[in-house]
Design an enzyme around this catalytic site. Structure first.
Site, PDB file in Angstrom:
ATOM      1  N   CYS A   1      23.732  48.019  -3.028  1.00 12.81           N
ATOM      2  CA  CYS A   1      22.462  47.656  -3.190  1.00 12.81           C
ATOM      3  C   CYS A   1      22.364  47.219  -4.852  1.00 12.81           C
ATOM      4  O   CYS A   1      22.520  48.551  -5.475  1.00 12.81           O
ATOM      5  CB  CYS A   1      21.189  48.511  -2.521  1.00 12.81           C
ATOM      6  SG  CYS A   1      19.620  48.261  -3.300  1.00 12.81           S
TER       7      CYS A   1
ATOM      8  N   CYS B   1      19.593  46.390   2.795  1.00 12.45           N
ATOM      9  CA  CYS B   1      19.939  47.687   2.209  1.00 12.45           C
ATOM     10  C   CYS B   1      19.088  48.415   3.241  1.00 12.45           C
ATOM     11  O   CYS B   1      17.805  48.419   3.331  1.00 12.45           O
ATOM     12  CB  CYS B   1      18.977  47.938   0.756  1.00 12.45           C
ATOM     13  SG  CYS B   1      18.987  49.556   0.237  1.00 12.45           S
TER      14      CYS B   1
ATOM     15  N   CYS C   1      15.087  53.433  -1.205  1.00 15.93           N
ATOM     16  CA  CYS C   1      15.549  52.244  -2.030  1.00 15.93           C
ATOM     17  C   CYS C   1      13.989  52.028  -3.025  1.00 15.93           C
ATOM     18  O   CYS C   1      13.121  51.698  -2.090  1.00 15.93           O
ATOM     19  CB  CYS C   1      16.072  50.971  -1.422  1.00 15.93           C
ATOM     20  SG  CYS C   1      16.358  49.808  -2.875  1.00 15.93           S
TER      21      CYS C   1
ATOM     22  N   GLU D   1       0.811  -1.234  -0.033  1.00 12.97           N
ATOM     23  CA  GLU D   1      -0.015  -0.035  -0.086  1.00 12.97           C
ATOM     24  C   GLU D   1       0.821   1.212   0.029  1.00 12.97           C
ATOM     25  O   GLU D   1       1.821   1.073   0.553  1.00 12.97           O
ATOM     26  CB  GLU D   1      -0.700  -0.021   1.252  1.00 12.97           C
ATOM     27  CG  GLU D   1      -1.994  -1.284   1.253  1.00 12.97           C
ATOM     28  CD  GLU D   1      -2.474  -1.407   2.769  1.00 12.97           C
ATOM     29  OE1 GLU D   1      -2.541  -0.093   3.347  1.00 12.97           O
ATOM     30  OE2 GLU D   1      -2.982  -2.373   3.158  1.00 12.97           O
TER      31      GLU D   1
ATOM     32  N   LYS E   1      10.520   3.263   3.223  1.00 12.91           N
ATOM     33  CA  LYS E   1      10.693   4.793   2.845  1.00 12.91           C
ATOM     34  C   LYS E   1      11.462   5.494   1.803  1.00 12.91           C
ATOM     35  O   LYS E   1      12.519   4.902   1.518  1.00 12.91           O
ATOM     36  CB  LYS E   1      11.000   5.804   4.394  1.00 12.91           C
ATOM     37  CG  LYS E   1      10.144   5.311   5.296  1.00 12.91           C
ATOM     38  CD  LYS E   1       9.204   6.253   5.841  1.00 12.91           C
ATOM     39  CE  LYS E   1       9.968   7.044   6.934  1.00 12.91           C
ATOM     40  NZ  LYS E   1       8.952   8.310   7.614  1.00 12.91           N
TER      41      LYS E   1
ATOM     42  N   LYS F   1       2.160   4.582   1.383  1.00 17.54           N
ATOM     43  CA  LYS F   1       2.209   5.080   2.692  1.00 17.54           C
ATOM     44  C   LYS F   1       1.904   6.749   2.421  1.00 17.54           C
ATOM     45  O   LYS F   1       2.648   7.528   2.085  1.00 17.54           O
ATOM     46  CB  LYS F   1       3.664   4.946   3.546  1.00 17.54           C
ATOM     47  CG  LYS F   1       3.902   5.701   4.827  1.00 17.54           C
ATOM     48  CD  LYS F   1       5.065   5.145   5.757  1.00 17.54           C
ATOM     49  CE  LYS F   1       4.907   5.453   7.086  1.00 17.54           C
ATOM     50  NZ  LYS F   1       4.767   6.676   7.249  1.00 17.54           N
TER      51      LYS F   1
ATOM     52  N   CYS G   1      19.548  50.396  -5.510  1.00 20.36           N
ATOM     53  CA  CYS G   1      19.856  51.649  -5.303  1.00 20.36           C
ATOM     54  C   CYS G   1      21.363  52.131  -5.237  1.00 20.36           C
ATOM     55  O   CYS G   1      21.498  53.333  -4.969  1.00 20.36           O
ATOM     56  CB  CYS G   1      18.909  52.313  -3.947  1.00 20.36           C
ATOM     57  SG  CYS G   1      19.809  51.626  -2.667  1.00 20.36           S
TER      58      CYS G   1
ATOM     59  N   ASP H   1       1.462  10.391   3.371  1.00 23.48           N
ATOM     60  CA  ASP H   1       2.195  11.267   4.456  1.00 23.48           C
ATOM     61  C   ASP H   1       0.978  12.159   4.679  1.00 23.48           C
ATOM     62  O   ASP H   1       1.075  13.362   4.242  1.00 23.48           O
ATOM     63  CB  ASP H   1       3.364  12.078   3.657  1.00 23.48           C
ATOM     64  CG  ASP H   1       4.233  12.418   4.686  1.00 23.48           C
ATOM     65  OD1 ASP H   1       4.303  12.221   5.813  1.00 23.48           O
ATOM     66  OD2 ASP H   1       5.387  12.974   4.207  1.00 23.48           O
TER      67      ASP H   1
ATOM     68  N   TYR I   1      -7.312   2.520   5.720  1.00 19.67           N
ATOM     69  CA  TYR I   1      -6.702   1.333   5.479  1.00 19.67           C
ATOM     70  C   TYR I   1      -6.419  -0.049   6.529  1.00 19.67           C
ATOM     71  O   TYR I   1      -6.193  -0.665   6.460  1.00 19.67           O
ATOM     72  CB  TYR I   1      -5.241   1.468   5.062  1.00 19.67           C
ATOM     73  CG  TYR I   1      -4.627   2.369   5.848  1.00 19.67           C
ATOM     74  CD1 TYR I   1      -4.305   3.710   5.370  1.00 19.67           C
ATOM     75  CD2 TYR I   1      -4.128   2.139   7.452  1.00 19.67           C
ATOM     76  CE1 TYR I   1      -3.579   4.738   6.385  1.00 19.67           C
ATOM     77  CE2 TYR I   1      -3.632   2.976   7.924  1.00 19.67           C
ATOM     78  CZ  TYR I   1      -3.310   4.316   7.600  1.00 19.67           C
ATOM     79  OH  TYR I   1      -2.810   5.233   8.543  1.00 19.67           O
TER      80      TYR I   1
HETATM   81  P1  AMP Z   1       5.372   6.676  11.360  1.00 26.41           P
HETATM   82  O1  AMP Z   1       4.383   7.991  11.198  1.00 26.41           O
HETATM   83  O2  AMP Z   1       6.732   6.685  10.904  1.00 26.41           O
HETATM   84  O3  AMP Z   1       5.025   6.093  12.888  1.00 26.41           O
HETATM   85  O4  AMP Z   1       4.590   5.495  10.350  1.00 26.41           O
HETATM   86  C1  AMP Z   1       3.390   4.963  10.978  1.00 26.41           C
HETATM   87  C2  AMP Z   1       2.065   5.788  10.420  1.00 26.41           C
HETATM   88  O5  AMP Z   1       2.042   5.586   9.009  1.00 26.41           O
HETATM   89  C3  AMP Z   1       0.738   5.122  10.901  1.00 26.41           C
HETATM   90  O6  AMP Z   1       0.568   5.712  11.966  1.00 26.41           O
HETATM   91  C4  AMP Z   1      -0.178   5.886   9.722  1.00 26.41           C
HETATM   92  O7  AMP Z   1      -0.370   7.031   9.968  1.00 26.41           O
HETATM   93  C5  AMP Z   1       0.871   5.840   8.263  1.00 26.41           C
HETATM   94  N1  AMP Z   1       0.351   5.328   7.378  1.00 26.41           N
HETATM   95  C6  AMP Z   1       0.280   5.766   5.986  1.00 26.41           C
HETATM   96  N2  AMP Z   1      -0.329   5.129   5.121  1.00 26.41           N
HETATM   97  C7  AMP Z   1      -0.253   3.850   5.686  1.00 26.41           C
HETATM   98  C8  AMP Z   1      -0.916   2.479   5.376  1.00 26.41           C
HETATM   99  N3  AMP Z   1      -1.234   2.169   3.924  1.00 26.41           N
HETATM  100  N4  AMP Z   1      -0.888   1.615   6.434  1.00 26.41           N
HETATM  101  C9  AMP Z   1      -0.560   1.612   7.552  1.00 26.41           C
HETATM  102  N5  AMP Z   1      -0.144   3.156   8.142  1.00 26.41           N
HETATM  103  C10 AMP Z   1      -0.040   4.092   7.031  1.00 26.41           C
HETATM  104 ZN    ZN Z   2      18.382  49.670  -2.054  1.00 26.55          ZN
END
Ligand code: AMP
Ligand code: ZN
Length: 672
Positions: free
Chosen positions: A406, A424, A429, A115, A312, A117, A409, A119, A224
């Protein structure tokens, strides 16, 4: 290393990690990249493992990052929420899969789900009777903070589902990249500090007090997993994802079920390259064993499941060539060196400029024109030059020379050693004037439509304006004679300028363009000082005393109000009729006939500012405790005045907070 050194290293690492956890989970900011953070964690892990006897005491390794703040309502999770173990190389992933293999007796390689991950920010949704009961953050993994109202603004999270039994549903809330760009564009226009990455905006947004702002940010979700779910008969992760999707949750479109290590590697590589095509940022791939019975057989460490790992991605880095360096003069006079690069595509966009921040950065990197440099875009919007590839430096390369004068100016520049920035300082200016007028008229400030960048430039070029205050005594006939200016647009401009006189004091203060004073700080200052005179007269210590205002801002504000030309500008703007005090309608009435004396150290107000506030509202400030005194406002460590007031018995003794309530109450009475 001897024992003491090791122990000290362990303790230092723990401190550092705790500090980074705090800024990441509680303040939604990151001081180091994910990669650097994870390296610290890995180092600590190996030391703690190698030297258990030196590793007593609390370790951040046994806790998941904690986002709880003391002021919010929280609810315990029925089942704990875990973090994820991670690795940055495919070898680490292979080792992980091999370890699983040795722990359980496989007939064959078990099915693995892959899956994205995402952010973002993890969320726990609790449903019962098919209705969303509450939503919480991960918190410390055991207890989460309630964010139900904000979560309800997210349209992809259903408030009703088909499954009627109680269930904890878990996933990620994220800010789509498109929204991130839109929000930062707006902030750029307003000269507000830009958000570093979508994750930080998502995490900050979900905890806002005002759900209407949350709904404007268009957050989205991907679901998820589940926590507690009695009677739910599901055997695998892929079945679970189908169940979630059938119940109206948004699940990832890119999940894949595979059976070999090669397929895992292929998927990770594919998305490392193609992640920039996605609508959200992903920072890796989550690799999970598909079978739930295998998951429970493997169990958990103190912090993460043993049946899953995150691969990662490293922040993208690319090499390119510095074609030129230009020096931009901003509204505050700060001169910023900007590298003009041979365009390269990196993390989702083509980059042709990179900031070099200041003179010291250029010196430290020993940058030369035509140098090949490595640039990185690690979540930040503005790419950074991190190193020079000396092997590719052309012979007889020219050093980059930071100008002494500058570029606009020609006045000598002054370097401020504190922030390493070169300024400056010439108030006349033209670059500064152009930028400060632009700032003054911008949307978050005076919001004068019709005075955009091109128009301001035109007015400056044709000598119709030379300074900010000239906006309020424009020669409209002369403007009418300018190219492309019809009578209609002149009328509109006139009206826009008239309207701007109603902007509140905090907008006016922000519009003045004081170094380090953004729109939020302006509001804070207005709340504390009430009007411009109190602010002009504020002592440096008083400014520093204000919550959320540090020494840097205080110095800048103090400095600004001690410059002749700024005071002149303020006078001119006052004459023009701009707002220079908060809620002017109440001034002079609310506290009339009431006397106050302040004693002890106040925490919210400075001494002068509270006295000014009292006077602005028609109250009297007394010099000593007498029978005539109505209220004694008491701060910390109050001494003889408090004793005397107690003895007299006629004086009402109140705290700062009580003073606030009193003022609000009296203002309400005046209004009616
Ligand atoms: P960390 O933030 O490094 O602790 O990584 C874990 C976090 O990744 C989890 O708490 C989730 O919030 C996030 N995460 C994002 N996508 C997924 C996914 N597909 N499955 C599990 N965790 C996920
Ligand atoms: Zn200036």
């Amino acid at each position: 290393m001897d024992k003491n050194n090791i122990k000290e290293t362990i303790e230092n690492l723990r401190e550092k990690i705790k500090k980074h956890n705090e800024s990441y989970y509680q303040f939604s900011t990151s001081e180091i990249s994910d990669y650097e953070y994870d390296q610290l964690v890995k180092k600590l892990e190996s030391l703690e493992k190698q030297y258990p006897s030196l590793s007593e005491g609390d370790s951040p390794l046994s806790e998941v990052g904690n986002d709880l703040s003391s002021s919010e309502k929280s609810i315990p999770h029925i089942e704990r929420m875990y973090s994820l173990d991670n690795g940055y190389s495919l070898e680490e992933i292979e080792t992980f899969l091999d370890k699983i293999a040795s722990e359980v007796n496989w007939e064959m390689f078990p099915a693995i789900t892959l899956e994205h991950k995402i952010d973002g920010f993890s969320v726990n949704l609790f449903y019962d009777n098919g209705e969303l009961q509450y939503a919480t953050t991960r918190g410390d993994g055991y207890v989460g903070e309630v964010i139900t109202e904000n979560v309800k603004t997210i349209s992809s999270i259903p408030t009703k589902i088909d499954w009627k039994k109680p269930i904890e549903v878990r996933g990620e809330i994220y800010l789509p990249l498109k929204e991130f760009v839109r929000i930062n564009d707006e902030r750029l226009q307003n000269e507000e500090k830009l958000f570093a990455n979508p994750r930080n905006v998502a995490a900050g947004t979900i905890k806002l007090k005002d759900s209407s702002i949350v709904s404007q940010r268009n957050l989205d979700s991907v679901i998820y997993s589940i926590g507690s779910a009695p009677d739910l008969m599901i055997a695998t992760q892929s079945e679970l994802l189908k169940f979630l999707s059938d119940n109206g949750f948004k699940t990832s479109l890119h999940t894949q079920l595979v059976n070999t290590i090669e397929e895992v590697a292929e998927y990770c590589n594919k998305w490392d390259h193609e992640r920039s095509n996605l609508v959200m940022e992903i920072d890796g791939i989550v690799i999970k064993t598909n079978s739930f019975s295998l998951q429970s057989e493997l169990g958990y460490t103190s912090k993460s499941p043993k049946w899953a790992i995150a691969y990662k991605f490293k922040a993208e880095e690319k090499e390119t060539v510095i074609e030129d360096v230009i020096f931009q003069v901003g509204r505050t006079g700060a001169v910023t060196p900007v590298a003009v690069l041979t365009p390269v595509y990196i993390s989702g966009s083509t980059v042709s400029r990179a900031t070099l921040h200041n003179k010291d950065v250029i010196t430290k990197l020993d940058l030369r024109l035509k140098d090949t440099v490595r640039i990185i875009k690690s979540g930040e919007i503005i790419p950074k030059v991190i190193s020079v590839n000396l092997e590719l430096r052309p012979p007889k390369s020219e050093p980059i020379i930071f100008p002494d004068n500058c570029p606009v100016c020609s006045e000598p520049l002054v370097k401020n050693d504190e922030d390493a920035i070169t300024y400056c300082e010439n108030p006349n200016c033209s670059a500064k004037i152009l930028r400060s007028i632009q700032h003054f008229t911008s949307r978050e400030a005076m919001d004068i439509t019709g005075l955009g960048e091109a128009m301001v430039q035109q007015l400056l070029d044709s000598n119709i304006i030379a300074k900010i205050e000239d906006i309020f005594s424009l020669d409209y006939d002369a403007i009418g004679n300018l190219e492309r200016q019809g009578t209609k647009s002149v009328e509109n401009l006139k009206k826009a300028i008239e309207d701007s006189k109603n902007r509140s004091f905090d907008k006016v203060l922000f519009a003045l363009g004081i170094r380090h004073v953004g729109s939020k700080t302006s509001k804070t200052l207005v709340n504390r000082f009430g009007n411009i005179d109190a602010l002009i007269n504020a002592e440096l210590e008083e400014l520093i005393d204000v919550n959320e205002i540090g020494e840097k801002i205080a110095n800048s504000v103090h400095h600004f109000f001690h410059r002749e030309e700024n005071l002149k500008l303020i006078d001119k703007l006052k004459e023009a009729g701009l707002q220079f005090s908060a809620n002017t309608t109440h001034i002079g009435q609310a506290l009339s006939g009431i006397s106050f004396l302040v004693t002890g150290r106040l925490t919210k107000y400075g001494r002068k500012s509270i006295e000014q506030l009292i006077m602005d509202n028609g109250g009297d400030v007394s010099k000593s405790v007498t029978k005539k005194l109505s209220y004694l406002i008491v701060g910390e460590d109050a001494g003889s005045k408090l004793d005397k007031a107690k003895k007299l018995g006629t004086v009402i003794i109140i705290s700062e907070e009580e003073f606030d309530s009193l003022l609000t109450e009296k203002m309400g009475e005046v209004k009616e």
